[in-house]
Design an enzyme around this catalytic site. Sequence first.
Site, PDB file in Angstrom:
ATOM      1  N   GLY A   9     -40.966 -43.715   1.261  1.00  0.00           N
ATOM      2  CA  GLY A   9     -41.965 -43.254   0.296  1.00  0.00           C
ATOM      3  C   GLY A   9     -41.426 -41.966  -0.304  1.00  0.00           C
ATOM      4  O   GLY A   9     -41.294 -40.949   0.405  1.00  0.00           O
ATOM      5  N   HIS A 175     -58.323 -39.133  11.974  1.00  0.00           N
ATOM      6  CA  HIS A 175     -58.106 -38.394  10.734  1.00  0.00           C
ATOM      7  C   HIS A 175     -59.092 -38.923   9.705  1.00  0.00           C
ATOM      8  O   HIS A 175     -58.778 -39.743   8.872  1.00  0.00           O
ATOM      9  CB  HIS A 175     -56.669 -38.606  10.262  1.00  0.00           C
ATOM     10  CG  HIS A 175     -56.337 -37.816   9.026  1.00  0.00           C
ATOM     11  ND1 HIS A 175     -56.527 -36.466   8.933  1.00  0.00           N
ATOM     12  CD2 HIS A 175     -55.805 -38.194   7.851  1.00  0.00           C
ATOM     13  CE1 HIS A 175     -56.127 -36.051   7.742  1.00  0.00           C
ATOM     14  NE2 HIS A 175     -55.692 -37.084   7.060  1.00  0.00           N
TER      15      HIS A 175
HETATM   16  O1  TXD Z   1     -52.693 -36.349   7.071  1.00  0.00           O
HETATM   17  C1  TXD Z   1     -52.203 -37.360   6.647  1.00  0.00           C
HETATM   18  N1  TXD Z   1     -51.778 -38.288   7.489  1.00  0.00           N
HETATM   19  C2  TXD Z   1     -52.038 -37.568   5.210  1.00  0.00           C
HETATM   20  C3  TXD Z   1     -51.870 -38.926   4.719  1.00  0.00           C
HETATM   21  C4  TXD Z   1     -51.952 -36.495   4.303  1.00  0.00           C
HETATM   22  C5  TXD Z   1     -51.636 -36.706   2.989  1.00  0.00           C
HETATM   23  C6  TXD Z   1     -51.374 -38.037   2.455  1.00  0.00           C
HETATM   24  N2  TXD Z   1     -51.714 -39.091   3.334  1.00  0.00           N
HETATM   25  C7  TXD Z   1     -51.358 -40.463   2.964  1.00  0.00           C
HETATM   26  O2  TXD Z   1     -49.941 -40.583   2.822  1.00  0.00           O
HETATM   27  C8  TXD Z   1     -51.883 -40.935   1.625  1.00  0.00           C
HETATM   28  O3  TXD Z   1     -53.239 -41.318   1.710  1.00  0.00           O
HETATM   29  C9  TXD Z   1     -50.966 -42.101   1.372  1.00  0.00           C
HETATM   30  O4  TXD Z   1     -51.393 -43.226   2.110  1.00  0.00           O
HETATM   31  C10 TXD Z   1     -49.619 -41.626   1.912  1.00  0.00           C
HETATM   32  C11 TXD Z   1     -48.654 -41.108   0.836  1.00  0.00           C
HETATM   33  O5  TXD Z   1     -49.263 -40.127   0.045  1.00  0.00           O
HETATM   34  P1  TXD Z   1     -48.553 -39.590  -1.292  1.00  0.00           P
HETATM   35  O6  TXD Z   1     -49.426 -38.556  -1.864  1.00  0.00           O
HETATM   36  O7  TXD Z   1     -47.136 -39.260  -1.006  1.00  0.00           O
HETATM   37  O8  TXD Z   1     -48.609 -40.897  -2.188  1.00  0.00           O
HETATM   38  P2  TXD Z   1     -47.673 -41.278  -3.435  1.00  0.00           P
HETATM   39  O9  TXD Z   1     -47.236 -40.068  -4.171  1.00  0.00           O
HETATM   40  O10 TXD Z   1     -48.390 -42.360  -4.158  1.00  0.00           O
HETATM   41  O11 TXD Z   1     -46.358 -41.889  -2.742  1.00  0.00           O
HETATM   42  C12 TXD Z   1     -46.347 -43.095  -2.069  1.00  0.00           C
HETATM   43  C13 TXD Z   1     -45.009 -43.739  -2.327  1.00  0.00           C
HETATM   44  C14 TXD Z   1     -44.790 -44.147  -3.807  1.00  0.00           C
HETATM   45  O12 TXD Z   1     -43.619 -43.531  -4.317  1.00  0.00           O
HETATM   46  C15 TXD Z   1     -44.642 -45.668  -3.733  1.00  0.00           C
HETATM   47  O13 TXD Z   1     -43.714 -46.195  -4.703  1.00  0.00           O
HETATM   48  C16 TXD Z   1     -44.133 -45.853  -2.316  1.00  0.00           C
HETATM   49  O14 TXD Z   1     -44.892 -44.939  -1.544  1.00  0.00           O
HETATM   50  N3  TXD Z   1     -44.286 -47.194  -1.799  1.00  0.00           N
HETATM   51  C17 TXD Z   1     -43.342 -47.796  -1.044  1.00  0.00           C
HETATM   52  N4  TXD Z   1     -42.156 -47.356  -0.583  1.00  0.00           N
HETATM   53  C18 TXD Z   1     -41.413 -48.207   0.161  1.00  0.00           C
HETATM   54  N5  TXD Z   1     -41.830 -49.461   0.452  1.00  0.00           N
HETATM   55  C19 TXD Z   1     -43.021 -49.935   0.042  1.00  0.00           C
HETATM   56  N6  TXD Z   1     -43.421 -51.173   0.362  1.00  0.00           N
HETATM   57  C20 TXD Z   1     -43.839 -49.082  -0.757  1.00  0.00           C
HETATM   58  N7  TXD Z   1     -45.043 -49.231  -1.360  1.00  0.00           N
HETATM   59  C21 TXD Z   1     -45.312 -48.076  -1.988  1.00  0.00           C
END
Ligand code: TXD
Length: 308
Positions: A9, A175
């Site tokens: 990600g 969480h």
């Molecule tokens: O405290 C915590 N655990 C958290 C959790 C704090 C902040 C964010 N939290 C969660 O992390 C949030 O609710 C999301 O589920 C994730 C990622 O958050 P982010 O803000 O980084 O989301 P983005 O900017 O949308 O990035 C997600 C990336 C994006 O670039 C997609 O193209 C990619 O994930 N993505 C993938 N990468 C690889 N493989 C697959 N299948 C895939 N699907 C989406």
Amino acid sequence: MDHKVTVVGAGHVGATTVQRIAEAELADVAMVDVLADMAKGKALDMMESAPVVGFNSRIEGGGDYDATAGSDVCVVTAGLARKPGMSRDDLLAKNQAIVGGVVEELVKRSPETILIIVTNPLDAMCEVARRVSGFPRERIFGMAGVLDAARMRYFIAAELAVSVEDVDAFVLGGHGDTMVPLPRYATVNGVPLPDLLAADRIEAINERTRKGGGEIVGLLKEGSAYYAPSAAVVDMVAAILRDKKKILPCAVYLQGEYGLRDLFVGVPAKLGRRGVEEVVELELDAGEREALERSADAVKELVEALPS
Ligand code: TXD
């Protein structure tokens, strides 16, 4: 570098995590995203900052999991982020498919790695990753508590106008809105918080902590928090790679601790080179215990909603 970390990600949390790891020279980093060129571009952009910032970590970005082989730690941030008005739980089904697929690819190439799950809904995604990886609980856990505690620490420091460095706090449980801030275990330079602040002010801090994620989502309008979340992930990664034996709140698969079993719940854990090396059991009073049980019930409900 001596160590290798994979971050899956390359979005807000993932890319900021990579930047922090590289700038601290903790490890070389592989950054993977389904948007392969986006990951490649961000990695190149970060590498072009290296001569100015002055770091020697190598960052490789792309869509190919072969670049992740032999990672000491893998951080999973892949998934969808919450939008305003959307609960963490709405993300369940979509992110289950994503996290399951990602973990499968990672463990094939790094069977001995330590997995840190970040994707929401956090505790349920940890369970998805545990099922897919088959890893022992020492090597699969989630990041949430360090973030929630950091928020609480900041709110306490701001309220008392003291340095954040002097403030410690613990947040237990899932969480989500049922997380359990523990003001009794919060201290300012060793002095318990209840000796420094009136009960109603403490309750206001607890409430703001519980809603900390939503507060940021509401302000950003698009996406969710990432500066504090990425800092929290890196705290855990550093504790592992440097074998610090640091006690941090993590989502751990409990085996009877706190009276809970076969469930990921946020508890204090000792992090070192082997991952979660110990679960620390704090003594809870009746109200705290009840709140933790309620929080665990909310996690259980989510896990039961996962199609097996
Ligand atoms: O405290 C915590 N655990 C958290 C959790 C704090 C902040 C964010 N939290 C969660 O992390 C949030 O609710 C999301 O589920 C994730 C990622 O958050 P982010 O803000 O980084 O989301 P983005 O900017 O949308 O990035 C997600 C990336 C994006 O670039 C997609 O193209 C990619 O994930 N993505 C993938 N990468 C690889 N493989 C697959 N299948 C895939 N699907 C989406």
